[in-house]
Design a protein around this motif. Structure first.
Motif, PDB file in Angstrom:
ATOM      1  N   LEU A 112       0.836  -1.198   0.000  1.00  0.00           N
ATOM      2  CA  LEU A 112       0.000   0.000   0.000  1.00  0.00           C
ATOM      3  C   LEU A 112       0.873   1.250   0.000  1.00  0.00           C
ATOM      4  O   LEU A 112       1.633   1.480   0.928  1.00  0.00           O
ATOM      5  CB  LEU A 112      -0.901  -0.009   1.237  1.00  0.00           C
ATOM      6  CG  LEU A 112      -1.889   1.142   1.385  1.00  0.00           C
ATOM      7  CD1 LEU A 112      -2.912   1.142   0.260  1.00  0.00           C
ATOM      8  CD2 LEU A 112      -2.594   1.066   2.742  1.00  0.00           C
ATOM      9  N   PHE A 113       0.755   2.069  -1.048  1.00  0.00           N
ATOM     10  CA  PHE A 113       1.559   3.289  -1.106  1.00  0.00           C
ATOM     11  C   PHE A 113       0.726   4.564  -1.056  1.00  0.00           C
ATOM     12  O   PHE A 113       1.264   5.651  -0.870  1.00  0.00           O
ATOM     13  CB  PHE A 113       2.450   3.304  -2.362  1.00  0.00           C
ATOM     14  CG  PHE A 113       1.730   3.628  -3.652  1.00  0.00           C
ATOM     15  CD1 PHE A 113       1.666   4.938  -4.115  1.00  0.00           C
ATOM     16  CD2 PHE A 113       1.137   2.629  -4.405  1.00  0.00           C
ATOM     17  CE1 PHE A 113       1.019   5.242  -5.308  1.00  0.00           C
ATOM     18  CE2 PHE A 113       0.491   2.928  -5.596  1.00  0.00           C
ATOM     19  CZ  PHE A 113       0.431   4.243  -6.049  1.00  0.00           C
ATOM     20  N   ALA A 114      -0.591   4.436  -1.188  1.00  0.00           N
ATOM     21  CA  ALA A 114      -1.435   5.630  -1.122  1.00  0.00           C
ATOM     22  C   ALA A 114      -2.831   5.253  -0.658  1.00  0.00           C
ATOM     23  O   ALA A 114      -3.366   4.209  -1.027  1.00  0.00           O
ATOM     24  CB  ALA A 114      -1.511   6.326  -2.486  1.00  0.00           C
ATOM     25  N   VAL A 115      -3.409   6.128   0.172  1.00  0.00           N
ATOM     26  CA  VAL A 115      -4.796   5.973   0.606  1.00  0.00           C
ATOM     27  C   VAL A 115      -5.565   7.209   0.165  1.00  0.00           C
ATOM     28  O   VAL A 115      -5.139   8.341   0.422  1.00  0.00           O
ATOM     29  CB  VAL A 115      -4.908   5.815   2.134  1.00  0.00           C
ATOM     30  CG1 VAL A 115      -6.379   5.707   2.544  1.00  0.00           C
ATOM     31  CG2 VAL A 115      -4.131   4.598   2.612  1.00  0.00           C
ATOM     32  N   VAL A 116      -6.657   6.996  -0.528  1.00  0.00           N
ATOM     33  CA  VAL A 116      -7.533   8.085  -0.950  1.00  0.00           C
ATOM     34  C   VAL A 116      -8.746   8.088  -0.031  1.00  0.00           C
ATOM     35  O   VAL A 116      -9.494   7.104   0.017  1.00  0.00           O
ATOM     36  CB  VAL A 116      -7.977   7.914  -2.420  1.00  0.00           C
ATOM     37  CG1 VAL A 116      -8.934   9.036  -2.824  1.00  0.00           C
ATOM     38  CG2 VAL A 116      -6.767   7.870  -3.349  1.00  0.00           C
ATOM     39  N   GLN A 117      -8.925   9.171   0.724  1.00  0.00           N
ATOM     40  CA  GLN A 117     -10.091   9.273   1.601  1.00  0.00           C
ATOM     41  C   GLN A 117     -11.118  10.182   0.956  1.00  0.00           C
ATOM     42  O   GLN A 117     -10.849  11.354   0.679  1.00  0.00           O
ATOM     43  CB  GLN A 117      -9.731   9.820   2.979  1.00  0.00           C
ATOM     44  CG  GLN A 117     -10.952   9.878   3.908  1.00  0.00           C
ATOM     45  CD  GLN A 117     -10.648  10.398   5.291  1.00  0.00           C
ATOM     46  OE1 GLN A 117      -9.516  10.798   5.581  1.00  0.00           O
ATOM     47  NE2 GLN A 117     -11.649  10.414   6.159  1.00  0.00           N
ATOM     48  N   LEU A 118     -12.301   9.638   0.735  1.00  0.00           N
ATOM     49  CA  LEU A 118     -13.378  10.398   0.113  1.00  0.00           C
ATOM     50  C   LEU A 118     -14.319  10.941   1.181  1.00  0.00           C
ATOM     51  O   LEU A 118     -14.745  10.202   2.070  1.00  0.00           O
ATOM     52  CB  LEU A 118     -14.144   9.531  -0.881  1.00  0.00           C
ATOM     53  CG  LEU A 118     -13.414   9.236  -2.199  1.00  0.00           C
ATOM     54  CD1 LEU A 118     -12.350   8.159  -2.011  1.00  0.00           C
ATOM     55  CD2 LEU A 118     -14.404   8.783  -3.264  1.00  0.00           C
ATOM     56  N   VAL A 119     -14.626  12.227   1.073  1.00  0.00           N
ATOM     57  CA  VAL A 119     -15.512  12.904   2.014  1.00  0.00           C
ATOM     58  C   VAL A 119     -16.591  13.625   1.211  1.00  0.00           C
ATOM     59  O   VAL A 119     -16.286  14.303   0.222  1.00  0.00           O
ATOM     60  CB  VAL A 119     -14.741  13.922   2.877  1.00  0.00           C
ATOM     61  CG1 VAL A 119     -15.683  14.608   3.864  1.00  0.00           C
ATOM     62  CG2 VAL A 119     -13.596  13.242   3.620  1.00  0.00           C
TER      63      VAL A 119
END
Length: 202
Positions: A112-119
């Protein structure tokens, strides 16, 4: 971003079921019905790759999608669609299983190199704040994307963005990507952020 191929790989609930191929991974997190599946479809120029549902809590597993692009920095990877946090029309026992499953993946997955958090652009909830803080704590400060901006008129955008930054304690509004899966607004910006995250991780 030119997409060569995008295919569903598998669904799983525990580490021994994860893909054995050690491709890099981007995880998508957000509360139920925030638009994770729609955003993934928009990013990949696909209409129905990730199934969209009006019922909160429809995604109950970790769903892996194998992606091939024309980009030299991120040519091959998995997108991982995680179950939504917060309200969901599923049993309490199922929701209790999601927490450990999601936390284990996000905190332990080496690829895992990136986490996209959607709001949701129309309002930040407590779950959004605690998730953001926890991701920062475990060393995965997320790429923050505010969804469904097509539902806001121009006069509503800045107040909503200001409130989001205040809630998450983000000093720079430019760190937030405004996204609409309906119009593809923000698509290039999100791909750029994912690419940059990969470059800084090397």
């Amino acid at each position: 971003m030119k997409i060569h191929s995008a295919e569903f790989e598998l669904s799983c609930v525990k580490p021994e079921q994860y893909p054995r191929e050690r491709l890099l991974e981007v995880a998508f997190v957000g509360r139920s019905n925030v638009g994770k599946s729609s955003t993934i479809n928009s990013l990949l120029n696909r209409k129905k790759l990730s199934k969209v549902s009006v019922t909160p809590g429809k995604t109950q597993t970790l769903n892996f999608f194998r992606i091939k692009t024309a980009d030299k920095i991120i040519p091959d990877m998995f997108f991982v669609d995680l179950p939504g946090y917060g309200y969901a029309k599923v049993s309490k026992s199922v929701r209790q299983q999601w927490g450990p499953m999601i936390e284990r993946y996000l905190s332990e997955r080496e690829q895992l190199f990136a986490v996209v958090q959607l709001v949701d652009s129309r309002g930040v909830e407590a779950h959004d704040v605690t998730t953001y803080e926890w991701l920062c704590h475990i060393g995965h400060p997320p790429i923050v994307v505010t969804t469904k901006v097509d539902k806001l008129n121009r006069s509503q955008r800045n107040p909503c963005l200001t409130k989001l930054c205040q809630s998450l304690q983000l000093p720079n509004p430019d760190d937030v990507i405004l996204y609409s899966a309906k119009t593809n607004e923000g698509r290039l910006e999100l791909w750029k952020a994912i690419r940059e995250r990969r470059e800084t991780a090397e």
